[in-house]
Scaffold this motif. Sequence first.
Motif, PDB file in Angstrom:
ATOM      1  N   GLN A 188       0.977   3.981  -2.943  1.00 43.20           N
ATOM      2  CA  GLN A 188       0.708   5.378  -2.636  1.00 43.20           C
ATOM      3  C   GLN A 188       1.862   6.272  -3.094  1.00 43.20           C
ATOM      4  O   GLN A 188       1.647   7.361  -3.614  1.00 43.20           O
ATOM      5  N   TYR A 189       3.084   5.790  -2.899  1.00 43.97           N
ATOM      6  CA  TYR A 189       4.251   6.559  -3.332  1.00 43.97           C
ATOM      7  C   TYR A 189       4.201   6.762  -4.850  1.00 43.97           C
ATOM      8  O   TYR A 189       4.400   7.870  -5.336  1.00 43.97           O
ATOM      9  N   ILE A 242       0.841  -1.203   0.000  1.00 41.22           N
ATOM     10  CA  ILE A 242       0.000   0.000   0.000  1.00 41.22           C
ATOM     11  C   ILE A 242       0.871   1.246   0.000  1.00 41.22           C
ATOM     12  O   ILE A 242       0.621   2.192  -0.747  1.00 41.22           O
ATOM     13  N   TRP A 287       1.447   9.320  -5.798  1.00 35.21           N
ATOM     14  CA  TRP A 287       1.680  10.723  -5.498  1.00 35.21           C
ATOM     15  C   TRP A 287       2.996  11.263  -6.060  1.00 35.21           C
ATOM     16  O   TRP A 287       3.095  12.441  -6.388  1.00 35.21           O
TER      17      TRP A 287
END
Length: 102
Positions: A17-18, A13, A21
């Motif tokens: 997410q990295y 996760i 974004w």
Amino acid sequence: MYRALLLILLLMIIGLQYRLWFGEANLRQVWSLEEQIKQQQIENETLTERNQRLEAEVRDLKQGMAALEERARSDMGMVQEGETFFQLIEPEPDAPNGPNGE
């Protein structure tokens, strides 16, 4: 066992997410591109309206010149360069038949 599975899922996760974004084609870039698309669409609409107005003006000028030329020819007897103008005059019905008035 559950701890290892939970840790792997948490790392996945965080990695996703990295990428979401900060990675290639991230959300900020997508939002920026969407905004640029909106601005370009607005500009395109403005230019389309301008082009339609100019097209209508050209159409009016072309038709206006044809109408103006026709009126100049019929009302004022104007002739274009290189043309020959012939005017036929009908005799008056009250005029005498002979040259001496006979």
